[in-house]
Design a protein around this motif. Structure first.
Motif, short mmCIF file in Angstrom:
data_model
loop_
_atom_site.label_atom_id
_atom_site.label_comp_id
_atom_site.label_asym_id
_atom_site.label_seq_id
_atom_site.Cartn_x
_atom_site.Cartn_y
_atom_site.Cartn_z
N LYS A 226 0.85 -0.85 -0.29
CA LYS A 226 -0.11 0.28 0.01
C LYS A 226 0.86 1.37 0.13
O LYS A 226 2.08 1.21 0.74
CB LYS A 226 -0.76 0.20 1.03
CG LYS A 226 -2.23 0.89 1.44
CD LYS A 226 -2.61 1.04 2.46
CE LYS A 226 -2.24 1.27 3.75
NZ LYS A 226 -3.18 1.46 4.73
N ARG A 257 -2.51 5.86 -1.51
CA ARG A 257 -2.96 6.04 -2.20
C ARG A 257 -2.53 4.15 -3.33
O ARG A 257 -1.39 3.30 -2.61
CB ARG A 257 -1.89 6.31 -3.59
CG ARG A 257 -2.43 8.07 -3.25
CD ARG A 257 -3.33 8.18 -3.66
NE ARG A 257 -3.96 7.46 -4.25
CZ ARG A 257 -3.89 8.56 -5.78
NH1 ARG A 257 -3.05 9.49 -5.90
NH2 ARG A 257 -4.80 7.21 -6.61
N SER A 258 -2.82 3.48 -4.09
CA SER A 258 -2.71 2.31 -5.02
C SER A 258 -1.55 2.54 -4.59
O SER A 258 -0.66 3.58 -5.57
CB SER A 258 -3.68 2.39 -5.80
OG SER A 258 -4.72 1.26 -5.49
N TYR A 261 0.76 4.99 -6.91
CA TYR A 261 0.18 6.18 -7.44
C TYR A 261 1.07 7.51 -6.28
O TYR A 261 0.52 8.33 -5.98
CB TYR A 261 -1.66 5.67 -6.77
CG TYR A 261 -1.49 6.08 -8.76
CD1 TYR A 261 -1.88 7.01 -9.01
CD2 TYR A 261 -1.71 4.34 -9.55
CE1 TYR A 261 -2.54 6.70 -10.62
CE2 TYR A 261 -1.99 4.30 -10.70
CZ TYR A 261 -2.67 5.11 -11.14
OH TYR A 261 -3.21 4.93 -12.90
N HIS A 288 -5.93 -2.00 -0.30
CA HIS A 288 -6.54 -1.35 -0.94
C HIS A 288 -7.40 -0.27 -0.12
O HIS A 288 -8.38 -0.79 0.17
CB HIS A 288 -7.07 -1.70 -2.36
CG HIS A 288 -8.12 -0.45 -3.66
ND1 HIS A 288 -7.35 0.23 -3.54
CD2 HIS A 288 -9.02 -0.89 -3.92
CE1 HIS A 288 -8.31 1.31 -4.34
NE2 HIS A 288 -9.21 0.61 -4.40
N ASP A 290 -7.52 3.17 -1.44
CA ASP A 290 -6.91 4.56 -1.56
C ASP A 290 -8.50 5.21 -2.25
O ASP A 290 -9.58 3.92 -3.04
CB ASP A 290 -7.11 4.36 -3.82
CG ASP A 290 -6.58 5.40 -4.05
OD1 ASP A 290 -7.00 6.43 -4.40
OD2 ASP A 290 -4.73 5.47 -4.84
N MET A 293 -9.59 5.90 -6.14
CA MET A 293 -10.33 4.51 -7.23
C MET A 293 -10.96 3.60 -6.60
O MET A 293 -11.05 3.57 -5.39
CB MET A 293 -8.67 4.39 -7.24
CG MET A 293 -7.82 4.54 -8.11
SD MET A 293 -6.12 3.49 -8.58
CE MET A 293 -5.04 4.26 -8.98
N GLY A 298 -8.50 0.26 -7.85
CA GLY A 298 -7.53 0.61 -7.42
C GLY A 298 -6.46 -0.51 -7.57
O GLY A 298 -5.19 -1.39 -7.31
#
Length: 321
Positions: A226, A257-258, A261, A288, A290, A293, A298
């Protein structure tokens, strides 16, 4: 290393449908929530501990999808100052240990927890500075009277049931949140305590995941893939101790973020290489969270990204040397 995922991402789907989806992406290992904050949508100990047929169906579904369980997760605060809350999370952890035993697993993932500042507290008190001296006194009481005794007893219970790896996620808000606090508890309790290392929580504290990996070494039991993106402007104004809601992405100092990113390919290649250097050859488990997304986007983007950085083949002889 094997590509994994924390299945609570798809708690809205039955286990087999979630596994179908994960299999289509090339996932090899699944980290499954069985209580606490991850919930137990895919592994309810009240059912699986008491129904052998249900447990066999559960194990068979994972095998038939060509996967393994990397760990059972039961994140929570088992030393919460409110006894009823603490007891519920403690039960989650003990049920996870018992279920791991039934499934032939030797590892669970959780949090260290955080108590209050005295016997009569109502809420956890996460201490992050030594002064005024009250805070140092609180910290000493938390560790000596609550945290260490709890985990000594819990580790003893876990070992009796074949679980010899308790991976604590280094997460702000809990007593174990950085390298030093993880190793302090490990030294006090035993080598059964290790890390479920999640770089996203290190990044926003200003830590370098590669440096942490090299320091922790074989104390790393599990790994979360992550990422975190630091907003340089907001951080310059307010620092990283951000209490704005996660949904206020525009104004926060950092957001989850994923992978890819928050930081680039080289950053993550260095993390994976450091893991290999210290001998970690286990799950790279995507978590995940994020908020920019969807569940699908994501996860799929994280899978695509990680397939470029994970090393999967055994290292041979140095043929060039």
């Amino acid at each position: 290393m094997k590509l994994g995922v924390f299945t609570c991402l798809l708690s809205n789907l039955p286990l087999e449908k979630a596994l179908d989806y994960f299999q289509s992406l090339g996932i090899q290992m699944v980290e499954i929530g069985c209580g606490g904050t991850p919930g137990n949508a895919h592994a309810d100990p009240d059912v699986l501990l008491n129904d052998e047929d249900a447990r066999n169906r559960f194990s068979r579904a994972i095998r038939q999808h060509g996967m393994e369980i990397s760990a059972l997760s039961c994140h929570g605060n088992p030393i919460h100052p409110q006894k009823e809350i603490a007891a519920a999370y403690d039960k989650n952890i003990r049920d996870a240990v018992l279920l791991a035993e039934k499934l032939g697993l030797h590892q669970i993932n959780t949090f260290s927890g955080c108590p209050g500042d005295c016997e009569h507290s109502l809420h956890p008190n996460w201490v992050t500075c030594p002064w005024p001296d009250d805070f140092t006194e609180v910290l000493r009481w938390q560790w000596e009277k609550v945290l260490i005794p709890y985990w000594k007893e819990l580790v003893s219970f876990a070992k009796q049931h074949g679980v010899n790896k308790i991976a604590l996620e280094l997460h702000p808000g809990f007593c174990v949140y950085n390298t030093e606090s993880l190793l302090k508890l490990r030294d006090a309790v035993g080598e059964e305590i290790g890390a479920n290392l999640d770089p996203s929580h290190l990044i926003w504290q200003g830590m370098d995941p590669v440096a942490v990996i090299k320091r922790l070494g074989d104390a790393i039991f599990h790994f979360h893939a992550k990422d975190t993106r630091i907003d340089a402007y907001n951080t310059a104004v307010n620092g990283v101790l951000d209490t704005k809601h996660y949904s206020d992405e525009l104004h926060r100092s950092w957001i989850f973020r994923s992978v890819g990113y928050g930081n680039d390919l080289l950053y993550w290649k260095d993390i994976i290489s450091a893991l290999r250097m210290v001998g970690y050859d286990y799950a790279i488990s995507i978590e995940h969270e994020d908020s920019l997304m969807s569940q699908n986007e994501g996860l799929t983007k994280a899978v695509e990204f990680l397939k470029q950085v994970i090393t999967v083949e055994k290292v041979g002889d140095m043929w060039w040397a």
